[in-house]
Design a protein around this motif. Structure first.
Motif, PDB file in Angstrom:
ATOM      1  N   LYS A   1       0.866  -1.173   0.000  1.00  0.00           N
ATOM      2  CA  LYS A   1       0.000   0.000   0.000  1.00  0.00           C
ATOM      3  C   LYS A   1       0.905   1.226   0.000  1.00  0.00           C
ATOM      4  O   LYS A   1       1.732   1.390   0.898  1.00  0.00           O
ATOM      5  N   THR A   2       0.743   2.059  -1.018  1.00  0.00           N
ATOM      6  CA  THR A   2       1.672   3.171  -1.189  1.00  0.00           C
ATOM      7  C   THR A   2       1.536   4.243  -0.107  1.00  0.00           C
ATOM      8  O   THR A   2       2.381   5.135  -0.013  1.00  0.00           O
ATOM      9  N   ARG A   3       0.498   4.156   0.692  1.00  0.00           N
ATOM     10  CA  ARG A   3       0.432   5.037   1.868  1.00  0.00           C
ATOM     11  C   ARG A   3       1.569   4.729   2.830  1.00  0.00           C
ATOM     12  O   ARG A   3       2.049   5.612   3.542  1.00  0.00           O
ATOM     13  N   TRP A   4       2.016   3.465   2.828  1.00  0.00           N
ATOM     14  CA  TRP A   4       3.025   3.029   3.787  1.00  0.00           C
ATOM     15  C   TRP A   4       4.401   2.853   3.153  1.00  0.00           C
ATOM     16  O   TRP A   4       5.411   3.239   3.735  1.00  0.00           O
ATOM     17  N   LEU A   5       4.429   2.219   1.980  1.00  0.00           N
ATOM     18  CA  LEU A   5       5.697   1.863   1.353  1.00  0.00           C
ATOM     19  C   LEU A   5       5.688   2.305  -0.107  1.00  0.00           C
ATOM     20  O   LEU A   5       4.672   2.189  -0.795  1.00  0.00           O
ATOM     21  N   THR A   6       6.835   2.779  -0.570  1.00  0.00           N
ATOM     22  CA  THR A   6       6.922   3.278  -1.936  1.00  0.00           C
ATOM     23  C   THR A   6       7.038   2.129  -2.933  1.00  0.00           C
ATOM     24  O   THR A   6       7.356   0.991  -2.575  1.00  0.00           O
ATOM     25  N   GLU A   7       6.827   2.465  -4.192  1.00  0.00           N
ATOM     26  CA  GLU A   7       6.800   1.455  -5.253  1.00  0.00           C
ATOM     27  C   GLU A   7       8.118   0.691  -5.358  1.00  0.00           C
ATOM     28  O   GLU A   7       8.132  -0.470  -5.803  1.00  0.00           O
ATOM     29  N   ASP A   8       9.221   1.300  -4.953  1.00  0.00           N
ATOM     30  CA  ASP A   8      10.500   0.618  -5.111  1.00  0.00           C
ATOM     31  C   ASP A   8      10.685  -0.567  -4.153  1.00  0.00           C
ATOM     32  O   ASP A   8      11.675  -1.301  -4.265  1.00  0.00           O
ATOM     33  N   TRP A   9       9.726  -0.774  -3.248  1.00  0.00           N
ATOM     34  CA  TRP A   9       9.759  -1.970  -2.416  1.00  0.00           C
ATOM     35  C   TRP A   9       9.360  -3.215  -3.203  1.00  0.00           C
ATOM     36  O   TRP A   9       9.688  -4.341  -2.811  1.00  0.00           O
ATOM     37  N   ILE A  10       8.653  -3.042  -4.281  1.00  0.00           N
ATOM     38  CA  ILE A  10       8.181  -4.184  -5.051  1.00  0.00           C
ATOM     39  C   ILE A  10       9.364  -4.963  -5.626  1.00  0.00           C
ATOM     40  O   ILE A  10      10.258  -4.404  -6.248  1.00  0.00           O
TER      41      ILE A  10
ATOM     42  N   LYS B   1       6.608  -3.935 -12.432  1.00  0.00           N
ATOM     43  CA  LYS B   1       5.924  -3.211 -11.370  1.00  0.00           C
ATOM     44  C   LYS B   1       4.668  -2.570 -11.947  1.00  0.00           C
ATOM     45  O   LYS B   1       4.719  -1.907 -12.982  1.00  0.00           O
ATOM     46  N   ARG B   2       3.543  -2.785 -11.270  1.00  0.00           N
ATOM     47  CA  ARG B   2       2.266  -2.243 -11.706  1.00  0.00           C
ATOM     48  C   ARG B   2       1.627  -1.464 -10.550  1.00  0.00           C
ATOM     49  O   ARG B   2       1.981  -1.651  -9.385  1.00  0.00           O
ATOM     50  N   THR B   3       0.697  -0.606 -10.887  1.00  0.00           N
ATOM     51  CA  THR B   3      -0.066   0.111  -9.868  1.00  0.00           C
ATOM     52  C   THR B   3      -1.549  -0.058 -10.139  1.00  0.00           C
ATOM     53  O   THR B   3      -1.986  -0.213 -11.283  1.00  0.00           O
ATOM     54  N   ALA B   4      -2.318  -0.049  -9.050  1.00  0.00           N
ATOM     55  CA  ALA B   4      -3.778  -0.112  -9.132  1.00  0.00           C
ATOM     56  C   ALA B   4      -4.322   0.667  -7.952  1.00  0.00           C
ATOM     57  O   ALA B   4      -4.355   0.160  -6.822  1.00  0.00           O
ATOM     58  N   GLY B   5      -4.725   1.904  -8.178  1.00  0.00           N
ATOM     59  CA  GLY B   5      -5.195   2.739  -7.084  1.00  0.00           C
ATOM     60  C   GLY B   5      -4.091   2.990  -6.081  1.00  0.00           C
ATOM     61  O   GLY B   5      -3.003   3.476  -6.431  1.00  0.00           O
ATOM     62  N   SER B   6      -4.342   2.634  -4.841  1.00  0.00           N
ATOM     63  CA  SER B   6      -3.368   2.858  -3.774  1.00  0.00           C
ATOM     64  C   SER B   6      -2.397   1.698  -3.621  1.00  0.00           C
ATOM     65  O   SER B   6      -1.616   1.671  -2.658  1.00  0.00           O
ATOM     66  N   LEU B   7      -2.417   0.737  -4.550  1.00  0.00           N
ATOM     67  CA  LEU B   7      -1.549  -0.427  -4.470  1.00  0.00           C
ATOM     68  C   LEU B   7      -0.481  -0.388  -5.546  1.00  0.00           C
ATOM     69  O   LEU B   7      -0.714   0.061  -6.667  1.00  0.00           O
ATOM     70  N   ALA B   8       0.707  -0.864  -5.206  1.00  0.00           N
ATOM     71  CA  ALA B   8       1.734  -1.187  -6.178  1.00  0.00           C
ATOM     72  C   ALA B   8       2.005  -2.679  -6.035  1.00  0.00           C
ATOM     73  O   ALA B   8       2.042  -3.203  -4.911  1.00  0.00           O
TER      74      ALA B   8
END
Length: 218
Positions: A139-148, A199-206
């Protein structure tokens, strides 16, 4: 074993064996035509093959209480299974544990080997026991996309601690802050490899989309 393919269900399965439970199968509750971003079903099928356990997908729809109880009743009455194991660690948002609430009415017992344990200790234990896991969804509220796609290791655990200090994140992601995919562990007969990931995004998710997934010799 109620199975998601992530670190908690993997560790719970391992610990249940040490606690004297003979696990007969993995079960995933899923809606029709599920699109699990964090734990794709094809990946879970490979995990089951490596673990040499049957894997069943039980359908759920509204009202979810009835769907879950129907599935649990099927385990008891049709498959003569009387205990389900989950990787749950704690109550989420103050709500009662969902599986315990659904299991009581149908006479199923619930074993939760990770319940109430220190999060940091659990993460350390995963590494010590030889599990290999990767961050598959955040959840990008908590962790940035680069964690994926990052591996769960000493470095990423230190990073999670730093985020916890700033935000109150649960170290094990128990409130859904992040999810993992386990590619290897002490019970796996083969490791799971993927050729590449996107890496993909969907709303508040990466989330991680894996490609060319296969079983390989250890």
């Amino acid at each position: 074993m109620l199975w998601t393919g992530g670190k908690d269900s993997s560790l719970a399965l391992y610990e249940a064996g040490h606690n004297g439970y003979g696990v007969r199968c993995l079960v995933t509750f899923a809606p029709p035509q599920p699109n699990f971003l964090a734990h794709p079903l094809p990946f879970i099928k490979l995990q089951a093959a490596s673990l040499r356990l049957s894997h069943y997908v039980f359908p759920i729809c509204r009202p979810f209480e009835d769907s879950y109880e129907t599935g649990l009743r099927r385990l008891r009455e049709e498959m003569d299974i009387h205990t389900v194991i989950t990787g749950d660690i704690a109550e989420v948002g103050g709500s009662p544990n969902w599986i315990r609430e659904r299991s009581g009415p149908v006479g199923m017992r619930v074993h939760t080997p990770l319940w109430g344990r220190d999060r940091d200790v659990l993460l350390r234990q995963l590494l010590a026991d030889g599990f290999k896991a990767f961050f598959s969804c955040v959840k990008t509220r908590w962790l940035t996309e680069d964690w994926i796609g990052r591996e769960l290791n000493d470095s990423s655990i230190a990073g999670l601690r730093a985020v916890r200090e700033r935000t109150g994140l649960d170290l094990c992601g128990e409130a859904g802050e992040y999810h993992t995919l386990v590619t290897d562990g002490p019970q796996f007969s083969q490791t799971i490899q993927f050729g590449s990931c996107s890496k993909r995004t969907a709303g508040s998710l990466a989330y991680m989309e894996v490609h060319d997934v296969k079983l390989a010799a250890k």
